[in-house]
Motif scaffolding. Structure first.
Motif, PDB file in Angstrom:
ATOM      1  N   ALA A  62      68.156  64.128  27.288  1.00 23.67           N
ATOM      2  CA  ALA A  62      68.739  64.573  26.020  1.00 23.67           C
ATOM      3  C   ALA A  62      68.992  66.079  26.006  1.00 23.67           C
ATOM      4  O   ALA A  62      70.026  66.549  25.524  1.00 23.67           O
ATOM      5  N   THR A 225      67.237  71.052  15.645  1.00 22.59           N
ATOM      6  CA  THR A 225      66.602  70.294  16.728  1.00 22.59           C
ATOM      7  C   THR A 225      65.235  70.867  17.050  1.00 22.59           C
ATOM      8  O   THR A 225      64.261  70.134  17.250  1.00 22.59           O
ATOM      9  N   ALA A 240      61.782  63.667  22.438  1.00 21.81           N
ATOM     10  CA  ALA A 240      63.075  63.170  22.903  1.00 21.81           C
ATOM     11  C   ALA A 240      63.944  62.707  21.742  1.00 21.81           C
ATOM     12  O   ALA A 240      65.173  62.818  21.790  1.00 21.81           O
ATOM     13  N   TRP A 241      63.310  62.197  20.649  1.00 22.28           N
ATOM     14  CA  TRP A 241      64.093  61.710  19.517  1.00 22.28           C
ATOM     15  C   TRP A 241      64.828  62.850  18.826  1.00 22.28           C
ATOM     16  O   TRP A 241      65.980  62.705  18.424  1.00 22.28           O
ATOM     17  N   LEU A 244      67.596  63.965  21.157  1.00 23.42           N
ATOM     18  CA  LEU A 244      68.670  62.972  21.136  1.00 23.42           C
ATOM     19  C   LEU A 244      69.526  63.127  19.880  1.00 23.42           C
ATOM     20  O   LEU A 244      70.766  63.062  19.954  1.00 23.42           O
ATOM     21  N   ALA A 247      71.741  66.115  20.303  1.00 19.47           N
ATOM     22  CA  ALA A 247      72.800  65.838  21.272  1.00 19.47           C
ATOM     23  C   ALA A 247      73.867  64.928  20.687  1.00 19.47           C
ATOM     24  O   ALA A 247      75.071  65.127  20.921  1.00 19.47           O
ATOM     25  N   LEU A 269      74.197  64.031  31.841  1.00 18.50           N
ATOM     26  CA  LEU A 269      72.956  63.256  31.879  1.00 18.50           C
ATOM     27  C   LEU A 269      72.236  63.393  33.216  1.00 18.50           C
ATOM     28  O   LEU A 269      71.012  63.327  33.286  1.00 18.50           O
TER      29      LEU A 269
END
Length: 410
Positions: A62, A225, A240-241, A244, A247, A269
């Protein structure tokens, strides 16, 4: 037999990562399959290792996309304009601006963003101003490692240490703020001394007239973020959430405005590298199971006093330059986690700052070498090591002293 196979597999993976990076993923997959097939590590242990690394790798994916989308929005170009404007006070001001921007980018968007996205901007800015690029290029190389101490999300090694230390996002950041600041300041003083002659060249003032176009939307998304990292940590969710979500927001905007394409997003990626990380974890687990764990136990000191922390960091630095910092942190964290958070963070200081000594210390070093070579700047192994020997030991000591001061007062 199992130990020999495991060591050979690790050597092959690291050898291709250092010398033939385009082939590192298939070699890592083959090596992981070999150690599992030969029984050097059980299938159950291999699956457990992959499951433990999966959230970290998901976050890495991410952030790689987030950093690339920030570049597509013009964030790094704006950084170049800011650095060029700073030269009105001479090259030392230019170097200081490179330090400030590189330290921030590394901490917030990870060291890969500094190496791959910011370094070309720094080189182009130095070329535009007709000044030696070497001091500023080495600043990005070293800060990609050194300045990644601050946040749990600044480096893949940090995410692993974050899990082992058992700290919240805010506690981790508060604990590492002083070590991070001390390391960055020492790094600046030493690089300024090493490249004093290059820094006497006066820049061309006429090259700094380009208007500054600040990508406000990208900055707001990055800020939200970053705040999301603290929130997800408080909720015991993977960071990561948050990465993500950032992103996805930038990807949707980038696709609408045609600043990016789905192809660019998929390339960002870097799926082969993600596979490499997972398979490397399996190979390191095999080496640990077959003898390295017991051998390292005898080297790691007990306690969280200053001398113990210095020794742990030094071992992390040396091991990083022997086997690369990612395997080093995978090896050391299980051995020190029972000693407490300070010992875990001392390992992190060693494996993050130590790679400034030699190219094999981190994959970021090798990426940086490729970037500067493509830009026409030579960076020999001997020169990189010489600069590293002048900076890494003192920077590491300064960071450990900062860690010791924080943990002692806390």
């Amino acid at each position: 037999m199992e130990l020999t196979l495991s060591v050979a597999a690790l050597a092959a993976v690291l050898g291709f990562a250092l010398l033939r990076p385009r082939r590192q993923a298939p070699v890592a997959v083959a090596a992981a399959a070999a150690v599992v097939g030969a029984g050097a590590v059980s299938w159950q242990d291999a699956v457990r290792e992959v499951n433990e690394l999966a959230p970290v790798v998901g976050f890495l994916a991410a952030v790689l996309v987030l950093a690339r989308l920030c570049d597509d929005e013009g964030l790094f170009h704006a950084a170049g304009v800011l650095m060029a404007r700073a030269t009105s006070g001479g090259q030392t001001r230019f170097l200081a601006s490179v330090f400030a921007i590189a330290a921030t980018v590394t901490a917030v968007l990870s060291l890969d963003a500094t190496v791959v996205l910011l370094t070309p901007v720094v080189l182009a800015t130095a070329r535009m101003l007709a000044v030696p690029a070497r001091p500023h290029a080495y600043a990005t190389a070293h800060l990609a490692n050194t300045a990644s101490l601050l946040l749990p999300v600044s480096n893949l090694t940090n995410l692993l240490a974050f899990s082992a230390a058992g700290l919240t996002f805010l506690k981790f950041t508060a604990t590492m703020a002083l070590p991070w600041l001390a390391a960055v300041i020492v790094e600046f003083v030493l690089l300024r001394w090493i490249f004093a002659k290059d820094l006497t060249v006066a820049p061309q003032r006429s090259a700094v007239d380009e208007p500054l176009d600040v990508p406000v939307f990208a900055l707001v998304v990055v800020g939200l973020t970053l705040a999301g990292f603290a929130v997800t940590s408080a909720l015991e969710l993977s960071p990561a959430w948050s990465a993500l979500a950032g992103a996805v927001v930038l990807a949707v905007r980038g696709l609408i405005t045609r600043h990016t394409t789905m192809t660019k997003i998929v390339v960002a990626l870097d799926v082969p590298f993600l596979a490499f990380v997972l398979c490397l974890g399996v190979v390191v687990a095999a080496v640990m199971t077959n003898g390295l764990e017991s051998a390292m136990h005898r080297l790691i000191p007990d306690g969280q006093g200053l001398l113990a922390l210095l020794a742990i960091a030094a071992i992390g630095a040396v091991l990083s330059n022997i086997v690369n910092n990612l395997p080093a942190v995978l090896v050391l964290l299980p051995l020190v986690s029972s000693a407490g958070p300070a010992a875990v963070l001392a390992v992190l200081i060693g494996v993050n700052i130590g790679p400034n000594l030699t190219y094999p210390g981190s994959l970021a070093n090798l990426l940086w070498r490729d970037v500067v070579h493509r830009a026409g700047m030579s960076a020999r192994f001997t020169e990189f090591a010489r600069v590293g020997l002048c900076t890494a030991p003192l920077t590491l000591i300064a960071a450990v002293l900062g860690l010791w001061a924080v943990t002692r007062s806390g």
